[in-house]
Design a protein around this motif. Structure first.
Motif, PDB file in Angstrom:
ATOM      1  N   UNK A 215      -3.892  85.810  31.609  1.00  0.00           N
ATOM      2  CA  UNK A 215      -4.513  84.554  32.041  1.00  0.00           C
ATOM      3  C   UNK A 215      -3.863  84.055  33.333  1.00  0.00           C
ATOM      4  N   UNK A 216      -2.526  83.966  33.310  1.00  0.00           N
ATOM      5  CA  UNK A 216      -1.814  83.420  34.464  1.00  0.00           C
ATOM      6  C   UNK A 216      -1.929  84.344  35.674  1.00  0.00           C
ATOM      7  N   UNK A 217      -1.768  85.645  35.431  1.00  0.00           N
ATOM      8  CA  UNK A 217      -1.839  86.592  36.549  1.00  0.00           C
ATOM      9  C   UNK A 217      -3.224  86.581  37.187  1.00  0.00           C
ATOM     10  N   UNK A 218      -4.257  86.618  36.342  1.00  0.00           N
ATOM     11  CA  UNK A 218      -5.613  86.626  36.875  1.00  0.00           C
ATOM     12  C   UNK A 218      -5.967  85.337  37.584  1.00  0.00           C
ATOM     13  N   UNK A 219      -5.596  84.197  36.986  1.00  0.00           N
ATOM     14  CA  UNK A 219      -5.919  82.902  37.588  1.00  0.00           C
ATOM     15  C   UNK A 219      -5.206  82.722  38.917  1.00  0.00           C
ATOM     16  N   UNK A 220      -3.936  83.113  38.972  1.00  0.00           N
ATOM     17  CA  UNK A 220      -3.191  82.996  40.231  1.00  0.00           C
ATOM     18  C   UNK A 220      -3.754  83.933  41.287  1.00  0.00           C
ATOM     19  N   UNK A 221      -4.117  85.139  40.858  1.00  0.00           N
ATOM     20  CA  UNK A 221      -4.708  86.086  41.797  1.00  0.00           C
ATOM     21  C   UNK A 221      -6.036  85.560  42.343  1.00  0.00           C
ATOM     22  N   UNK A 222      -6.874  85.011  41.458  1.00  0.00           N
ATOM     23  CA  UNK A 222      -8.159  84.454  41.899  1.00  0.00           C
ATOM     24  C   UNK A 222      -7.941  83.295  42.857  1.00  0.00           C
ATOM     25  N   UNK A 223      -6.993  82.412  42.520  1.00  0.00           N
ATOM     26  CA  UNK A 223      -6.736  81.253  43.374  1.00  0.00           C
ATOM     27  C   UNK A 223      -6.224  81.687  44.742  1.00  0.00           C
ATOM     28  N   UNK A 224      -5.276  82.641  44.746  1.00  0.00           N
ATOM     29  CA  UNK A 224      -4.733  83.115  46.020  1.00  0.00           C
ATOM     30  C   UNK A 224      -5.821  83.786  46.858  1.00  0.00           C
ATOM     31  N   UNK A 225      -6.623  84.615  46.213  1.00  0.00           N
ATOM     32  CA  UNK A 225      -7.686  85.296  46.941  1.00  0.00           C
ATOM     33  C   UNK A 225      -8.699  84.328  47.517  1.00  0.00           C
ATOM     34  N   UNK A 226      -9.073  83.307  46.730  1.00  0.00           N
ATOM     35  CA  UNK A 226     -10.050  82.323  47.204  1.00  0.00           C
ATOM     36  C   UNK A 226      -9.466  81.498  48.343  1.00  0.00           C
ATOM     37  N   UNK A 227      -8.181  81.140  48.223  1.00  0.00           N
ATOM     38  CA  UNK A 227      -7.530  80.347  49.274  1.00  0.00           C
ATOM     39  C   UNK A 227      -7.516  81.124  50.577  1.00  0.00           C
ATOM     40  N   UNK A 228      -7.088  82.397  50.514  1.00  0.00           N
ATOM     41  CA  UNK A 228      -7.016  83.214  51.722  1.00  0.00           C
ATOM     42  C   UNK A 228      -8.408  83.436  52.309  1.00  0.00           C
ATOM     43  N   UNK A 229      -9.396  83.666  51.435  1.00  0.00           N
ATOM     44  CA  UNK A 229     -10.749  83.910  51.900  1.00  0.00           C
ATOM     45  C   UNK A 229     -11.303  82.711  52.661  1.00  0.00           C
ATOM     46  N   UNK A 230     -11.204  81.524  52.043  1.00  0.00           N
ATOM     47  CA  UNK A 230     -11.753  80.319  52.682  1.00  0.00           C
ATOM     48  C   UNK A 230     -10.978  79.963  53.938  1.00  0.00           C
ATOM     49  N   UNK A 231      -9.632  80.084  53.877  1.00  0.00           N
ATOM     50  CA  UNK A 231      -8.831  79.762  55.060  1.00  0.00           C
ATOM     51  C   UNK A 231      -9.136  80.719  56.212  1.00  0.00           C
ATOM     52  N   UNK A 232      -9.282  82.002  55.897  1.00  0.00           N
ATOM     53  CA  UNK A 232      -9.596  82.981  56.934  1.00  0.00           C
ATOM     54  C   UNK A 232     -10.966  82.707  57.546  1.00  0.00           C
TER      55      UNK A 232
END
Length: 357
Positions: free
Chosen positions: A178-195
């Motif tokens: 749960x934690x690994x997937x949620x953190x990975x999703x959050x990090x990926x979404x943050x990088x995607x939108x910021x980029x």
């Protein structure tokens, strides 16, 4: 019997059409009550068109039109949703219903009515598209995030459980997933939108560039190159550049940035997208481990987990189906099959690893 006399089967079918047309007209009026301006006018016009279809069947039925049956369940459901919610979901369902008109294959229905239904589907498609565009991107991200959490964590939990480890290990693994997937999703979404935001910023015209237009050589007219680089044809770019120079020649004050991009780009908030992705994935991933957290035994916990996940997968699949204007039942079952398929594969692999170890 008179050759023009309708059969009992025809009368029954026509009465059903009559009831459905009345119900659809009521659904459009119910949606119109929750809209304003142009959308309200369009929906009321659709209701009038359904009323014309109603009149057609009334004329065909004559006295047999008295006390028609209730509309079918799907049409009654559309009317209920229109009156109570009036949302994009109702429009998407109406779009699907209009796309599957029974008049296409019924010789008793006027050709104009079949054509009307096809056009109605396109009108509703346009209205539903407006609603989809107004829907928050975070909402769509939440639906998909929940689905990702469901599939990935139920597959993980089933695989680990099948290997024969203790229930505590299953819980630890599920929470870690749960934690690994949620953190990975959050990090990926943050990088995607910021980029995406940074890329859009790099494409935004310099706000001070228009200040030097008056100093350019009119004959060379390099301003034309700016507009050509932005996709205009040579003739269009020349005409637009000439119009800009004309304003300066007439000493007219340019009130806005002439070179500004007319399209406003908005990639959204990276932090907001990351937070929604984290919460959505975590919510989906929490469902498979809930029975284990409640202290249930291995086998009952696995059964309850699969049931909860199955219901949730069908719900997310149905919602995505409605949002896309497609029949929700097929999407729900497809989502269920994908989720259970992933769980089955990892379960078999878990059994294999358990026997090896």
């Amino acid at each position: 019997m008179n050759q023009d006399q309708p059969t009992a089967q025809q009368i029954k079918r026509w009465r059903g059409y009559l009831a459905n047309e009345r119900a659809e007209a009521a659904a459009y009026r119910g949606l119109a009550d929750r809209r304003q301006g142009e959308e309200r006018e369009i929906l009321l016009a659709l209701a009038e068109a359904e009323a014309r279809h109603e009149a057609y069947w009334l004329n065909k039925l004559g006295d047999a039109a008295l006390n028609p049956p209730r509309a079918d369940l799907k049409t009654r459901l559309l009317g209920f949703l229109a009156r109570r919610f009036g949302s994009v979901f109702t429009l998407a369902l109406l779009q699907s219903a209009e796309s599957r008109s029974p008049y296409d294959s019924d010789a008793d229905a006027a050709k104009q009515m079949s054509a009307d239904e096809r056009i109605h589907a396109e009108v509703v498609r346009g209205l539903a598209s407006r609603g989809r565009e107004r829907m928050s991107g975070n909402f769509r991200a939440a639906v998909f995030g929940i689905n990702d959490g469901l599939v990935s964590n139920v597959a993980l939990v089933m695989g680990v459980m099948a290997s024969g480890v203790a229930p505590q290990v299953v819980i630890i693994t599920g929470v870690s997933g749960l934690l690994a997937g949620a953190l990975s999703m959050a990090a990926g979404e943050f990088i995607s939108v910021r980029s995406q935001t940074e890329l859009l910023d790099a494409s935004t015209p310099d706000p001070k560039a228009h200040e030097v237009i008056g100093e350019l050589d009119v004959e060379a007219n390099e301003l034309e190159l700016v507009f050509r680089a932005r996709g205009l044809s040579e003739a269009e770019a020349r005409e637009k550049a000439a119009g800009v120079f004309l304003k300066f020649e007439n000493q007219q004050r340019i009130k806005s940035n002439t070179l500004a991009d007319p399209i406003v780009h908005d990639a959204g908030s990276a932090r907001s997208a990351a937070l929604f992705s984290f919460c959505a994935f975590a919510l989906g991933a929490f469902i498979p481990i809930l029975p284990y957290l409640l202290g249930m035994d291995q086998l009952p916990a696995a059964v309850v987990s699969l049931l909860l996940v199955g219901i949730s997968l069908m719900a997310t699949g149905g919602i995505t189906g409605v949002l896309s204007g497609k029949p929700p039942a097929f999407r729900a079952l497809r989502q269920l099959g994908i989720g259970y398929g992933a769980a089955l594969i990892t379960y078999v692999l878990g059994l294999a690893f358990g026997m090896v170890l």
